[in-house]
Design a protein around this motif. Structure first.
Motif, PDB file in Angstrom:
ATOM      1  N   PRO A  90       4.362  -3.023   6.066  1.00  0.00           N
ATOM      2  CA  PRO A  90       4.870  -1.652   5.957  1.00  0.00           C
ATOM      3  C   PRO A  90       4.414  -0.976   4.671  1.00  0.00           C
ATOM      4  O   PRO A  90       4.369  -1.596   3.604  1.00  0.00           O
ATOM      5  N   VAL A  91       4.082   0.294   4.762  1.00  0.00           N
ATOM      6  CA  VAL A  91       3.523   1.050   3.642  1.00  0.00           C
ATOM      7  C   VAL A  91       4.489   2.153   3.218  1.00  0.00           C
ATOM      8  O   VAL A  91       5.473   2.449   3.891  1.00  0.00           O
ATOM      9  N   VAL A  92       4.174   2.768   2.092  1.00  0.00           N
ATOM     10  CA  VAL A  92       4.870   3.961   1.632  1.00  0.00           C
ATOM     11  C   VAL A  92       3.977   5.159   1.913  1.00  0.00           C
ATOM     12  O   VAL A  92       2.795   5.159   1.570  1.00  0.00           O
ATOM     13  N   LEU A  93       4.530   6.178   2.550  1.00  0.00           N
ATOM     14  CA  LEU A  93       3.805   7.438   2.763  1.00  0.00           C
ATOM     15  C   LEU A  93       4.139   8.389   1.624  1.00  0.00           C
ATOM     16  O   LEU A  93       5.309   8.583   1.293  1.00  0.00           O
ATOM     17  N   HIS A  94       3.114   8.989   1.051  1.00  0.00           N
ATOM     18  CA  HIS A  94       3.297   9.827  -0.138  1.00  0.00           C
ATOM     19  C   HIS A  94       2.971  11.280   0.193  1.00  0.00           C
ATOM     20  O   HIS A  94       1.847  11.598   0.587  1.00  0.00           O
ATOM     21  N   TRP A  95       3.975  12.137   0.015  1.00  0.00           N
ATOM     22  CA  TRP A  95       3.781  13.584   0.170  1.00  0.00           C
ATOM     23  C   TRP A  95       3.805  14.196  -1.222  1.00  0.00           C
ATOM     24  O   TRP A  95       4.846  14.354  -1.830  1.00  0.00           O
ATOM     25  N   LEU A  96       2.618  14.511  -1.723  1.00  0.00           N
ATOM     26  CA  LEU A  96       2.462  15.076  -3.058  1.00  0.00           C
ATOM     27  C   LEU A  96       2.245  16.577  -2.939  1.00  0.00           C
ATOM     28  O   LEU A  96       1.326  17.029  -2.258  1.00  0.00           O
ATOM     29  N   ALA A 147       0.829  -1.207   0.000  1.00  0.00           N
ATOM     30  CA  ALA A 147       0.000   0.000   0.000  1.00  0.00           C
ATOM     31  C   ALA A 147       0.862   1.255   0.000  1.00  0.00           C
ATOM     32  O   ALA A 147       1.899   1.316   0.664  1.00  0.00           O
ATOM     33  N   ILE A 148       0.420   2.236  -0.761  1.00  0.00           N
ATOM     34  CA  ILE A 148       0.991   3.580  -0.746  1.00  0.00           C
ATOM     35  C   ILE A 148      -0.094   4.508  -0.217  1.00  0.00           C
ATOM     36  O   ILE A 148      -1.123   4.691  -0.867  1.00  0.00           O
ATOM     37  N   LEU A 149       0.117   5.067   0.962  1.00  0.00           N
ATOM     38  CA  LEU A 149      -0.878   5.993   1.523  1.00  0.00           C
ATOM     39  C   LEU A 149      -0.714   7.339   0.835  1.00  0.00           C
ATOM     40  O   LEU A 149       0.215   8.090   1.104  1.00  0.00           O
ATOM     41  N   MET A 150      -1.636   7.637  -0.084  1.00  0.00           N
ATOM     42  CA  MET A 150      -1.575   8.861  -0.857  1.00  0.00           C
ATOM     43  C   MET A 150      -2.103  10.044  -0.050  1.00  0.00           C
ATOM     44  O   MET A 150      -2.892   9.880   0.887  1.00  0.00           O
ATOM     45  N   ALA A 151      -1.657  11.230  -0.433  1.00  0.00           N
ATOM     46  CA  ALA A 151      -2.194  12.441   0.178  1.00  0.00           C
ATOM     47  C   ALA A 151      -3.676  12.567  -0.173  1.00  0.00           C
ATOM     48  O   ALA A 151      -4.099  12.223  -1.283  1.00  0.00           O
ATOM     49  N   SER A 152      -4.461  13.048   0.777  1.00  0.00           N
ATOM     50  CA  SER A 152      -5.919  13.105   0.644  1.00  0.00           C
ATOM     51  C   SER A 152      -6.411  14.533   0.502  1.00  0.00           C
ATOM     52  O   SER A 152      -6.172  15.373   1.374  1.00  0.00           O
ATOM     53  N   ARG A 153      -7.126  14.809  -0.585  1.00  0.00           N
ATOM     54  CA  ARG A 153      -7.759  16.112  -0.733  1.00  0.00           C
ATOM     55  C   ARG A 153      -8.760  16.363   0.390  1.00  0.00           C
ATOM     56  O   ARG A 153      -8.884  17.478   0.901  1.00  0.00           O
ATOM     57  N   ALA A 154      -9.489  15.317   0.770  1.00  0.00           N
ATOM     58  CA  ALA A 154     -10.491  15.468   1.825  1.00  0.00           C
ATOM     59  C   ALA A 154      -9.836  15.830   3.142  1.00  0.00           C
ATOM     60  O   ALA A 154     -10.341  16.674   3.896  1.00  0.00           O
ATOM     61  N   GLY A 213      -1.830   8.024  12.178  1.00  0.00           N
ATOM     62  CA  GLY A 213      -1.508   7.115  13.273  1.00  0.00           C
ATOM     63  C   GLY A 213      -2.447   5.925  13.320  1.00  0.00           C
ATOM     64  O   GLY A 213      -2.015   4.771  13.450  1.00  0.00           O
ATOM     65  N   ARG A 214      -3.739   6.189  13.201  1.00  0.00           N
ATOM     66  CA  ARG A 214      -4.710   5.089  13.235  1.00  0.00           C
ATOM     67  C   ARG A 214      -4.535   4.161  12.046  1.00  0.00           C
ATOM     68  O   ARG A 214      -4.659   2.934  12.165  1.00  0.00           O
ATOM     69  N   LEU A 215      -4.250   4.734  10.875  1.00  0.00           N
ATOM     70  CA  LEU A 215      -4.063   3.897   9.689  1.00  0.00           C
ATOM     71  C   LEU A 215      -2.815   3.029   9.812  1.00  0.00           C
ATOM     72  O   LEU A 215      -2.841   1.826   9.520  1.00  0.00           O
ATOM     73  N   LEU A 216      -1.717   3.620  10.248  1.00  0.00           N
ATOM     74  CA  LEU A 216      -0.468   2.871  10.324  1.00  0.00           C
ATOM     75  C   LEU A 216      -0.541   1.764  11.364  1.00  0.00           C
ATOM     76  O   LEU A 216       0.040   0.683  11.171  1.00  0.00           O
ATOM     77  N   ARG A 217      -1.252   1.992  12.432  1.00  0.00           N
ATOM     78  CA  ARG A 217      -1.352   0.946  13.456  1.00  0.00           C
ATOM     79  C   ARG A 217      -2.079  -0.292  12.952  1.00  0.00           C
ATOM     80  O   ARG A 217      -1.845  -1.396  13.454  1.00  0.00           O
TER      81      ARG A 217
END
Length: 394
Positions: free
Chosen positions: A190-196, A158-165, A181-185
């Motif tokens: 392990p995921v990739v965090l995306h800062w767009l 999973a790549i946690l993308m930045a959220s417009r919402a 925090g809640r998502l990662l727990r």
């Protein structure tokens, strides 16, 4: 043979295409870096759609392009902004894309990571500060969780993308810390965090709760540090090499930095005496074979050879990603058509019209000069067809 190409000043110039491609054979996966190409989707040109209809994809051509990238040893970043997430491809289409591509990856042994976001949510009006997301932050978390479940059930990273919402709803950094925090727990792997950055999507201005990039970087690093073992890496798409390098040096041990900088990728991937970046890049969609060849030089310890092959591609990448950057997909799909990876130049949402003819002509010229087209004669013929449609005299 020559081609008459329109310039930005309205004049026509004569260009002589090259006769031979830069031949690159398929190969085993790259080893010195973890590399993903963010892949585009191929629209179905025969679908009878209205402007408000969901996207219709040519699944055979879409999946064939992913097999092309895997054959050259690259990973595929699926359902990212290159695939027109939030620009024509809705969540239902993205979910199907994730499932199909993940199954294809398993069948051929390809590496895949998939974008997880909140784009099934609607009704956010950031311009007026109105929060119309049902359930607020809880609703945003639920949307992320729904998409995370699809990615994990498909067997993809999973790549946690930045959220417009989230950008529209969060009151400050603490809301980002809570949601992530809640998502990662609960992430299984392990995921990739995306800062767009906002150059790719203006709705993401002020992500991490502030428009001060130094302060935003601290929030981002706090999220990573608070969840050891849950973050495989971070993807930075800010088109700022110095900021990426500084952030990369502060990541905890074992957390990768995936460059998303389509302006400075050769130097960031090559690295320095304090480390290097891996890659998750939209420009590796059209550059796939050439990028793979360069990375194999890096695998062999030949940094100079890597730069010799990849540095000349930066001019094309900067052209494709010029402002407004979010429309880079148009040039990417043009090059896929000219390369023979699809039979038409049609995009989801009609975005083939998002760039001017001089822009497309320059993209063709730069790509041809690099030898990117497997069949230069086919590319020339197709480019002439496009020019004919615009009324450019031969």
């Amino acid at each position: 043979m020559t081609v008459r190409l329109p310039a930005a000043d309205g004049t026509l110039r004569t260009y002589e295409p090259r006769a031979e491609p830069l031949s690159v054979a398929p190969g085993a996966p790259v080893t010195s870096r973890t590399v993903f190409a963010a892949a585009h989707v191929v629209a179905d040109p025969y679908a009878d759609l209205s402007p408000d209809s969901p996207a219709a994809l040519d699944w055979d051509a879409t999946l064939a392009f992913r097999r092309h990238l895997w054959s050259h040893g690259l990973g595929v970043a699926e359902a990212m902004d290159t695939a027109q997430r939030g620009m024509g491809l809705d969540w239902a289409g993205a979910a199907e894309l994730i499932r199909r591509s993940a199954a294809e990856a398993k069948a051929v042994g390809g590496r895949i990571a998939c974008g997880v976001g909140t784009d099934q949510l609607t009704g956010t009006d950031r311009a007026t500060g109105a929060d119309r997301i049902a359930g607020g932050l809880a609703g945003i978390r639920a949307a992320y969780e729904e998409q995370l479940a699809v990615a994990e059930e498909s067997g993809a990273q999973a790549i946690l993308m930045a959220s417009r919402a989230l950008a529209a709803t969060a009151r400050g950094p603490e809301d980002y810390l809570e949601v992530y925090g809640r998502l990662l727990r609960q992430c299984a792997e392990p995921v990739v965090l995306h800062w767009l950055g906002p150059m790719f999507d203006p709705a993401l201005e002020g992500y991490w709760g502030t428009t001060d990039l130094d302060a935003a970087t601290e929030v981002f690093l706090d999220v990573v540090a608070a969840h050891p073992g849950k973050v495989d890496g971070v993807k930075i798409s800010l088109l700022d090499a110095r900021r990426e390098t500084g952030l990369r040096r502060r990541l905890p041990p074992g957390v990768r930095c995936y460059t998303g900088d389509d302006f400075h990728y050769p130097e960031l991937i090559a690295g320095d005496d304090q480390g290097f970046s891996h890659a998750l890049l939209g420009v590796f969609d059209p550059l796939g074979p050439t990028a793979a060849r360069a990375l194999r030089a890096l695998d062999a310890g030949d940094t100079a050879g890597f730069r010799e092959l990849l540095d000349p591609t930066v001019e094309l990448s900067r052209h494709l990603f010029q402002s407004p950057t979010r429309f880079y997909k148009t040039g990417v799909v043009l090059l896929a058509w000219l390369s023979g990876h699809q039979t038409h130049f049609t995009m989801v949402g009609g975005l083939q019209s998002a760039r001017s003819l001089p822009h497309l002509a320059r993209a063709y010229e730069l790509a041809d000069s690099l030898g990117l087209f497997p069949d230069p004669a086919l590319a020339e013929d197709r480019m002439k067809t496009l020019l004919d449609l615009y009324g450019v005299p031969r």
